[in-house]
Design a protein around this motif. Structure first.
Motif, PDB file in Angstrom:
ATOM      1  N   PRO A  30       5.837   2.105   1.438  1.00 27.71           N
ATOM      2  CA  PRO A  30       5.717   2.879   0.189  1.00 27.71           C
ATOM      3  C   PRO A  30       6.925   3.758  -0.102  1.00 27.71           C
ATOM      4  O   PRO A  30       7.141   4.139  -1.256  1.00 27.71           O
ATOM      5  N   VAL A  98       2.486   0.128  -5.068  1.00 24.40           N
ATOM      6  CA  VAL A  98       3.215   1.280  -4.536  1.00 24.40           C
ATOM      7  C   VAL A  98       4.266   1.795  -5.506  1.00 24.40           C
ATOM      8  O   VAL A  98       4.776   2.908  -5.323  1.00 24.40           O
ATOM      9  N   VAL A 103      -0.629   3.889  -4.090  1.00 26.83           N
ATOM     10  CA  VAL A 103      -0.381   3.763  -2.654  1.00 26.83           C
ATOM     11  C   VAL A 103      -1.674   3.898  -1.861  1.00 26.83           C
ATOM     12  O   VAL A 103      -1.933   3.142  -0.914  1.00 26.83           O
ATOM     13  N   SER A 106      -3.672   0.807  -2.164  1.00 29.99           N
ATOM     14  CA  SER A 106      -3.039  -0.255  -1.372  1.00 29.99           C
ATOM     15  C   SER A 106      -3.382  -0.089   0.102  1.00 29.99           C
ATOM     16  O   SER A 106      -3.657  -1.066   0.810  1.00 29.99           O
ATOM     17  N   GLN A 256       0.418   4.678   5.207  1.00 24.44           N
ATOM     18  CA  GLN A 256       0.449   4.528   3.758  1.00 24.44           C
ATOM     19  C   GLN A 256      -0.477   5.541   3.084  1.00 24.44           C
ATOM     20  O   GLN A 256      -0.126   6.147   2.060  1.00 24.44           O
ATOM     21  N   GLY A 260       0.597   8.420   0.404  1.00 19.95           N
ATOM     22  CA  GLY A 260       0.012   8.531  -0.927  1.00 19.95           C
ATOM     23  C   GLY A 260      -0.573   9.910  -1.200  1.00 19.95           C
ATOM     24  O   GLY A 260      -0.444  10.453  -2.305  1.00 19.95           O
TER      25      GLY A 260
END
Length: 316
Positions: A30, A98, A103, A106, A256, A260
């Motif tokens: 990301p 992303v 994010v 994901s 990730q 985010g």
């Protein structure tokens, strides 16, 4: 070297370092793909495919693996073709996610992926889930429902990522190629399309390749950034027990998720937190059951654990 079937054996440091390095690199994605702006998601995807093919051609030549691609049946190449389409969808949706503030969603896809994979193994391969595994799948299903109801939108990015890679994993089990040869074969099928698209973008003045040295180098880096963690994972997977890999795979979505929430500051309303907590509970149940089952299998005669669905690893 410790046995790859004994979860209590101490894993070799080289294998552990390689696998952990792969998951850490995937978890850092990301931070990388947004750097390729102003290139759009499709252009980034095309560069990722094209430069990955270039890199894999070099690697396959270095390991003298060209012989693996010769003599494959039409059925095998058809399987590789379908797998190529699935991984293209997976990569494309991930890059879009992303680079468009998705994010966290994901990350959810890669949290859920192991559960989706074992369900597909049941539905497609006729494997059997243990009762506790069904409980984990049920909790994850409730989590998705909570996220859908609480946010008012189906987490489609997560579902597409999990399902596309789940089916990709099933197909890869049917391809008699080592990881390097397999990725190169997929590149042969995807690369000409990606490169043709990039040539068209440049010819029409829409492409961003060449707009500054730094940007151009970042686009080229999409190839090694993709290939390096895959090669590290292939090295580590041969040297680690499945149970260890099953636990390490959660490093990627956890990094990730943290990116985010803490860096991109994506909104986390109560319903989203509840959904993620339920997913984490499902994964704890799933991982604990898998670890227990691995310890039991370590004490059985070889082959006595056949027919049970095993956890799978995801990539991005």
């Amino acid at each position: 070297m410790p046995s790859t079937t004994d979860p209590t054996a101490r894993p070799p440091r080289s294998g552990l370092a390689a696998a952990l390095g792969a998951y850490v690199l995937w978890g850092a994605f990301p931070a990388f793909w947004p750097l390729l702006a102003p290139a759009g998601s499709v252009e980034i995807l095309a560069h990722r495919i094209g430069w990955t093919l270039v890199g894999m051609l070099v690697v396959l030549t270095a390991v003298r693996g060209w012989s693996q691609l010769r003599g494959q049946s039409a059925r095998t190449w058809l399987t590789i073709t379908v797998a190529s389409v699935l991984i293209t969808i997976n990569w494309g949706v991930y890059i879009w996610g992303v680079t468009h503030g998705r994010v966290v969603e994901s990350a959810l896809g890669y949290y859920v992926n192991p559960l989706v994979s074992v369900v597909l193994a049941v539905l497609v391969l006729g494997e059997q889930l243990r009762r506790v595994q069904w409980v984990a799948v049920g909790i994850a299903t409730v989590a998705v429902a909570v996220l859908w109801a609480g946010t008012g939108a189906l987490p489609w990015v997560a579902l597409v990522l999990a399902c596309s890679f789940g089916f990709y994993g099933l197909l890869k089990k049917r391809v008699p190629l080592a990881p390097v040869a397999g990725l190169t074969a997929e590149g042969f099928l995807l690369g000409p399309i990606a490169i043709g698209y990039l040539v068209w973008l440049q010819a029409t003045g829409v492409g961003t390749f060449g707009q500054g040295t730094g940007h151009t180098l970042l686009l080229i880096a999409a190839g090694p950034v993709t290939a390096l963690p895959l090669l590290l994972f292939a090295f580590g997977a041969k040297r680690l027990p499945l149970a260890t890999l099953g636990l390490l795979q959660y490093v990627n979505p956890t990094m990730q998720f943290a990116w985010g929430v803490l860096v991109d500051h994506e909104p986390m309303p109560p319903a989203r937190w509840i959904g993620f907590v339920l997913v984490w509970v499902a994964l704890l149940v799933f991982a604990a059951d898998g670890w227990t089952a691995s310890r039991r299998r370590a004490g059985r005669p070889a082959g006595s654990g056949a027919g049970e669905a095993q956890p799978t690893r995801s990539t991005v």
